[in-house]
Design an enzyme around this catalytic site. Sequence first.
Site, PDB file in Angstrom:
ATOM      1  N   HIS A  93       0.836  -1.214   0.000  1.00 15.84           N
ATOM      2  CA  HIS A  93       0.000   0.000   0.000  1.00 15.84           C
ATOM      3  C   HIS A  93       0.865   1.256   0.000  1.00 15.84           C
ATOM      4  CE1 HIS A  93       0.271   0.875   4.448  1.00 15.84           C
ATOM      5  NE2 HIS A  93       0.338  -0.424   4.568  1.00 15.84           N
ATOM      6  N   ASP A  95      -0.175   4.352   0.960  1.00 16.55           N
ATOM      7  CA  ASP A  95      -0.513   5.360   1.977  1.00 16.55           C
ATOM      8  C   ASP A  95       0.231   5.121   3.277  1.00 16.55           C
ATOM      9  OD1 ASP A  95      -2.277   2.985   2.153  1.00 16.55           O
ATOM     10  OD2 ASP A  95      -3.088   4.002   3.914  1.00 16.55           O
ATOM     11  N   ASP A 156       6.255   1.509   6.515  1.00 13.88           N
ATOM     12  CA  ASP A 156       4.907   0.945   6.414  1.00 13.88           C
ATOM     13  C   ASP A 156       4.123   1.825   5.454  1.00 13.88           C
ATOM     14  OD1 ASP A 156       2.449  -0.189   6.750  1.00 13.88           O
ATOM     15  OD2 ASP A 156       2.204   0.397   8.840  1.00 13.88           O
ATOM     16  N   GLU A 189      -5.003   1.804   2.979  1.00 16.30           N
ATOM     17  CA  GLU A 189      -4.947   0.625   3.851  1.00 16.30           C
ATOM     18  C   GLU A 189      -5.002   1.052   5.306  1.00 16.30           C
ATOM     19  OE1 GLU A 189      -3.261  -2.676   6.239  1.00 16.30           O
ATOM     20  OE2 GLU A 189      -2.559  -0.627   6.117  1.00 16.30           O
ATOM     21  N   GLU A 190      -4.338   2.154   5.628  1.00 12.43           N
ATOM     22  CA  GLU A 190      -4.196   2.564   7.031  1.00 12.43           C
ATOM     23  C   GLU A 190      -5.497   3.087   7.641  1.00 12.43           C
ATOM     24  OE1 GLU A 190      -1.792   1.861   8.781  1.00 12.43           O
ATOM     25  OE2 GLU A 190       0.019   1.744   7.578  1.00 12.43           O
ATOM     26  N   ASP A 212       3.843  -6.332   3.690  1.00 15.54           N
ATOM     27  CA  ASP A 212       3.380  -5.310   4.635  1.00 15.54           C
ATOM     28  C   ASP A 212       3.623  -5.766   6.065  1.00 15.54           C
ATOM     29  OD1 ASP A 212       2.211  -2.970   5.487  1.00 15.54           O
ATOM     30  OD2 ASP A 212       0.142  -3.644   5.199  1.00 15.54           O
ATOM     31  N   HIS A 395       4.170   3.260  12.652  1.00 12.97           N
ATOM     32  CA  HIS A 395       3.224   4.290  13.108  1.00 12.97           C
ATOM     33  C   HIS A 395       3.843   5.204  14.156  1.00 12.97           C
ATOM     34  CE1 HIS A 395      -0.586   1.957  11.655  1.00 12.97           C
ATOM     35  NE2 HIS A 395       0.442   1.837  10.841  1.00 12.97           N
TER      36      HIS A 395
END
Length: 429
Positions: A93, A95, A156, A189-190, A212, A395
């Site tokens: 992903h 994003d 990520d 995705e997030e 991922d 994150h």
Amino acid sequence: MLTLGSARFSSPLAARLSDDVRQRFLRYVRIDTQAQEDSTTYPSTAKQLDLSRLLVSELGEIGLEDIELTEHGYVFATLPGTLGAPVIGLIAHVDTTPDSPGADVAPIVHEDYAGGVITLPGDPSQVIDPAKELALAARVGHDIVTSDGTTLLGADDKAGVAEIMAAVAHLVGTPEPRATVRVAFTVDEEVGRGTDYFDLEKFGAEAAYTLDGSGLGELEIETFSAYQVRVTFRGRGAHPGSAKGNLVNAVKLAAEFIASLPPDSLSPETTEDREGFIHPSRIGGGVEETTVALIVRDHDDARLDEHTALVRRLAEAIGEREPRARVTVEVQETYRNMRAEIDKHPRVIAAAEEAIRRAGVEPVRSLIRGGTDGARLSAMGLPTPNIFTGGQNYHSTREWASVQDMAAAAATVVELVRVWAEGETRTTG
Ligand SMILES: [Zn+2]
């Protein structure tokens, strides 16, 4: 010296792919692709497409076919395989999470990491300490990429994107038998919407892998099952000067509800491994109406339902104590544990484990205390386990990634595409 240097790589192929992975990764993380909760557009932010468009043009330079940016912002492309080989999907992903600042990422490569605490120069209060992070302690001699400490890094999932790109760029020029590869780079995705418009028929793969994951060698075939729960308290407004006997304050009702959640269990901060939780993640509103958003998760579907029933009971108890208030509970499924679906396809797991081994890494089966695009895709009928990327501390502003581990992941992808072709030769021959 050369031997010492290349010994840091898990395999000769990983060493060969490392420069390309590194350069792509450093290029992609500089592009702000932060997703946004509660957006009414798809993708949630238009800036995600800045990376998607770059990938379309880079895939063209590499020489892939059927390259497309769909109306919903997914990038699809095909690397044709050799005769008789199956179609395998590779997914990452573009994003990044809204949980941590994502604009103006300034990546720093700590070349040939010598050990010791890494202090991030943009915010010296942000340190990455090998005494607390065994994965970092084990990576002396690696090239470690971090942000400057003021933003996330974006490994990520830009590590996953870079690894797939480096792998297909390598495969395109090699003669070895390989499966046909369908590449997909998704958006959002997030914020839990990564596969909302994913067209499985158009993708046309019989099995897929998300790149991922995190630590070296990890293969994840199990996720949480998850519900999004919204508890809304409707009170009764009144001027505070003349509110006696009249005002019903929804802010206080919501606070009572949150305080009634179990204090020492069933929360992300008190659980690990397979234990589930109830997590109040957002609150908003005022005297008249206040809404608490919770995520409820467990690996076991029956226990997930128990946790959700507990939320409902606690919310309703507030309504019983204050009959003038109105309490509503809305439950929405976010994703299901993909284990049951993936277990039906043992070859999908076996191929990944074999590929990880051929990349010079010992595979480690692990479980995700969260979800992935793969959980949704598996539920839709496309078995999609999750492969490591080499990124860590996702994150957060202390996110980091080892170039050597990213190279191992890219090598795993190359090996995987070849393993699937070999399997095909055996079954047809
Ligand atoms: Zn991710």
